[in-house]
Design a protein around this motif. Sequence first.
Motif, mmCIF file in Angstrom:
data_model
loop_
_atom_site.group_PDB
_atom_site.id
_atom_site.type_symbol
_atom_site.label_atom_id
_atom_site.label_comp_id
_atom_site.label_asym_id
_atom_site.label_seq_id
_atom_site.Cartn_x
_atom_site.Cartn_y
_atom_site.Cartn_z
ATOM 1 N N ALA A 1 10.139 17.031 5.244
ATOM 2 C CA ALA A 1 9.948 15.825 6.075
ATOM 3 C C ALA A 1 8.460 15.575 6.325
ATOM 4 O O ALA A 1 7.847 14.785 5.615
ATOM 5 C CB ALA A 1 10.726 15.971 7.372
ATOM 6 N N ARG A 2 7.892 16.257 7.292
ATOM 7 C CA ARG A 2 6.479 16.098 7.606
ATOM 8 C C ARG A 2 5.885 17.463 7.941
ATOM 9 O O ARG A 2 6.468 18.230 8.714
ATOM 10 C CB ARG A 2 6.297 15.159 8.809
ATOM 11 N N GLY A 3 4.693 17.714 7.401
ATOM 12 C CA GLY A 3 4.049 19.014 7.588
ATOM 13 C C GLY A 3 3.846 19.379 9.042
ATOM 14 O O GLY A 3 4.048 20.535 9.443
ATOM 15 N N PRO B 1 4.430 20.236 -3.870
ATOM 16 C CA PRO B 1 3.367 19.381 -3.306
ATOM 17 C C PRO B 1 3.825 17.970 -2.908
ATOM 18 O O PRO B 1 3.345 16.981 -3.434
ATOM 19 C CB PRO B 1 2.331 19.346 -4.433
ATOM 20 N N HIS B 2 4.742 17.885 -1.961
ATOM 21 C CA HIS B 2 5.263 16.607 -1.433
ATOM 22 C C HIS B 2 5.850 15.761 -2.567
ATOM 23 O O HIS B 2 5.461 14.591 -2.748
ATOM 24 C CB HIS B 2 4.161 15.843 -0.681
ATOM 25 N N VAL B 3 6.753 16.363 -3.300
ATOM 26 C CA VAL B 3 7.337 15.674 -4.463
ATOM 27 C C VAL B 3 8.796 15.285 -4.258
ATOM 28 O O VAL B 3 9.428 14.777 -5.180
ATOM 29 C CB VAL B 3 7.236 16.531 -5.748
ATOM 30 N N ALA B 4 9.327 15.532 -3.069
ATOM 31 C CA ALA B 4 10.753 15.230 -2.869
ATOM 32 C C ALA B 4 11.044 13.764 -3.199
ATOM 33 O O ALA B 4 12.084 13.434 -3.765
ATOM 34 C CB ALA B 4 11.173 15.545 -1.440
ATOM 35 N N PHE B 5 10.100 12.893 -2.873
ATOM 36 C CA PHE B 5 10.312 11.453 -3.117
ATOM 37 C C PHE B 5 10.142 11.087 -4.581
ATOM 38 O O PHE B 5 10.493 9.979 -4.980
ATOM 39 C CB PHE B 5 9.274 10.644 -2.314
ATOM 40 N N TYR B 6 9.566 11.990 -5.384
ATOM 41 C CA TYR B 6 9.031 11.595 -6.695
ATOM 42 C C TYR B 6 10.104 11.630 -7.776
ATOM 43 O O TYR B 6 10.143 12.528 -8.616
ATOM 44 C CB TYR B 6 7.842 12.503 -7.023
ATOM 45 N N VAL C 1 0.822 -1.216 0.000
ATOM 46 C CA VAL C 1 0.000 0.000 0.000
ATOM 47 C C VAL C 1 0.852 1.259 0.000
ATOM 48 O O VAL C 1 1.996 1.238 0.459
ATOM 49 C CB VAL C 1 -0.910 0.037 1.256
ATOM 50 N N TYR C 2 0.274 2.323 -0.498
ATOM 51 C CA TYR C 2 0.807 3.653 -0.226
ATOM 52 C C TYR C 2 -0.348 4.635 -0.237
ATOM 53 O O TYR C 2 -1.144 4.642 -1.168
ATOM 54 C CB TYR C 2 1.857 4.137 -1.242
ATOM 55 N N GLN C 3 -0.442 5.445 0.767
ATOM 56 C CA GLN C 3 -1.430 6.517 0.782
ATOM 57 C C GLN C 3 -1.096 7.462 1.925
ATOM 58 O O GLN C 3 -0.419 7.088 2.880
ATOM 59 C CB GLN C 3 -2.843 5.972 0.964
ATOM 60 N N ALA D 1 14.581 3.402 3.042
ATOM 61 C CA ALA D 1 15.596 4.119 2.252
ATOM 62 C C ALA D 1 15.383 3.860 0.767
ATOM 63 O O ALA D 1 16.218 3.272 0.111
ATOM 64 C CB ALA D 1 16.995 3.671 2.672
ATOM 65 N N TYR D 2 14.249 4.367 0.251
ATOM 66 C CA TYR D 2 14.024 4.152 -1.189
ATOM 67 C C TYR D 2 14.928 5.046 -2.000
ATOM 68 O O TYR D 2 15.326 4.708 -3.099
ATOM 69 C CB TYR D 2 12.557 4.341 -1.588
ATOM 70 N N SER D 3 15.247 6.203 -1.462
ATOM 71 C CA SER D 3 16.245 7.072 -2.081
ATOM 72 C C SER D 3 16.438 8.325 -1.222
ATOM 73 O O SER D 3 15.790 9.353 -1.469
ATOM 74 C CB SER D 3 15.839 7.486 -3.501
ATOM 75 N N ARG E 1 4.763 1.301 0.796
ATOM 76 C CA ARG E 1 5.777 1.632 -0.219
ATOM 77 C C ARG E 1 6.563 2.894 0.151
ATOM 78 O O ARG E 1 7.412 3.317 -0.624
ATOM 79 C CB ARG E 1 5.113 1.824 -1.593
ATOM 80 N N ASN E 2 6.256 3.485 1.271
ATOM 81 C CA ASN E 2 6.917 4.727 1.679
ATOM 82 C C ASN E 2 7.585 4.528 3.032
ATOM 83 O O ASN E 2 7.539 3.431 3.591
ATOM 84 C CB ASN E 2 5.900 5.872 1.743
ATOM 85 N N VAL E 3 8.149 5.610 3.560
ATOM 86 C CA VAL E 3 8.868 5.480 4.830
ATOM 87 C C VAL E 3 7.988 5.798 6.037
ATOM 88 O O VAL E 3 8.007 5.083 7.031
ATOM 89 C CB VAL E 3 10.185 6.314 4.834
ATOM 90 N N GLY E 4 7.178 6.854 5.953
ATOM 91 C CA GLY E 4 6.426 7.328 7.125
ATOM 92 C C GLY E 4 5.318 6.365 7.519
ATOM 93 O O GLY E 4 4.597 5.851 6.660
ATOM 94 N N VAL E 5 5.182 6.114 8.822
ATOM 95 C CA VAL E 5 4.135 5.196 9.301
ATOM 96 C C VAL E 5 3.192 5.923 10.259
ATOM 97 O O VAL E 5 2.448 5.305 11.008
ATOM 98 C CB VAL E 5 4.751 3.954 9.993
ATOM 99 N N ASN F 1 12.228 1.869 -6.507
ATOM 100 C CA ASN F 1 12.610 1.217 -5.253
ATOM 101 C C ASN F 1 11.421 1.028 -4.311
ATOM 102 O O ASN F 1 11.317 0.009 -3.630
ATOM 103 C CB ASN F 1 13.713 2.019 -4.544
ATOM 104 N N MET F 2 10.552 2.040 -4.267
ATOM 105 C CA MET F 2 9.389 1.933 -3.369
ATOM 106 C C MET F 2 8.536 0.732 -3.738
ATOM 107 O O MET F 2 8.115 -0.044 -2.879
ATOM 108 C CB MET F 2 8.541 3.214 -3.457
ATOM 109 N N VAL F 3 8.301 0.568 -5.037
ATOM 110 C CA VAL F 3 7.460 -0.542 -5.492
ATOM 111 C C VAL F 3 8.167 -1.877 -5.246
ATOM 112 O O VAL F 3 7.616 -2.789 -4.629
ATOM 113 C CB VAL F 3 7.129 -0.381 -7.002
#
Length: 331
Positions: free
Chosen positions: A233-235, A295-300, A50-52, A99-101, A75-79, A307-309
């Motif tokens: 990081a986080r809003g 818009p939260h694109v640092a990971f994109y 999942v990712y959301q 550590a996807y990147s 698929r992401n880091v934050g839980v 790597n996330m997938v």
Amino acid sequence: MKIIAYGIRDDEMPYLKQWSKDKGIEVKAVAALLDESTVDQAKGYDGAVVYQQKPYTASVLDKLASFGIKSLSLRNVGVDNVDADAIKRNDIKVTNVPAYSPSAIAELAVTQLMRLLRQTNTFDRKIAHGDLRWAPTIAKELDQMTVGVIATGRIGRKVINICRGFGAKIIGYDVYHNPELEKDGIYVDTLDELYAKADVITVHSPATKENEHMLNDAAFGKMKDGVFIINAARGVLVDTDALIRALDSGKVAGAALDVYEDEVGIFNTDFGSFDAIPDERLKNLIKRENVLVTPHVAFYTETAVKNMVQYALNSNVNLIEKGSDDSQVKF
Ligand code: COI
């Protein structure tokens, strides 16, 4: 073995298909997110990927468990959006991709920092109006500045390396000290010390109950006049109202925000026009020349998405087959 993957975007599909072909494992890709309306689709699968950004609620997690799905791979880091009680109660095993990147996040953070220092936003706006003059848009050099890095995990360390390349002096704060950075003597003992000494403050902590709004009026009050703030990081780490006050007073000279505390349902949406963005506080920030919002694109990045997938699918297989994985999250 059969895995269901929720919230799969078009850009993730090729990586998912490749993985499935290479491993010979069936993966059902669902475009919708995992919620009350889609959880029933998971019946009959062995694990879910999942990712959301919206919450993984107790009732959805209870249902997953009732279908026998005890392997959940993010698929992401934050839980921070996972209901921890429901996870524990149902004995669901959860993995993330820690550590996807780190470079993806660090490169955007420093790109935006450099854009703030060189005032490229102001130049873009001036040039669009035919104003090709230099003054008064004079820049600052990172080479002459002290960068305060809050949290020196993988991402924080990438930021440190990049900023060192620019010649900046680095100071860092973290409860856990990295042995290499410790040897370099970069750590300060308290956040207050970092606030007092840094010309740039960049946060790279996960969101916890304890650090919500850590950058608030009191924190801004302890910082140097004209400090630059970076949050990729986080809003919730930044009290937005306090940031707006600090921008108004000039305490904060500029801010780059890839995250925003009320971003869920707003970021990654096309509203059709600036005026239609349904968040006045966010629009207040975006309108400012010295604030850069993404818009939260640092990971994109291509690397990160692949790597996330693929890391999440590998972890899910480990949970299903062995009941454990290196990226298992403790709740
Ligand atoms: C995370 O990995 O937790 C992120 O913040 C990136 C997310 C938007 C995919």
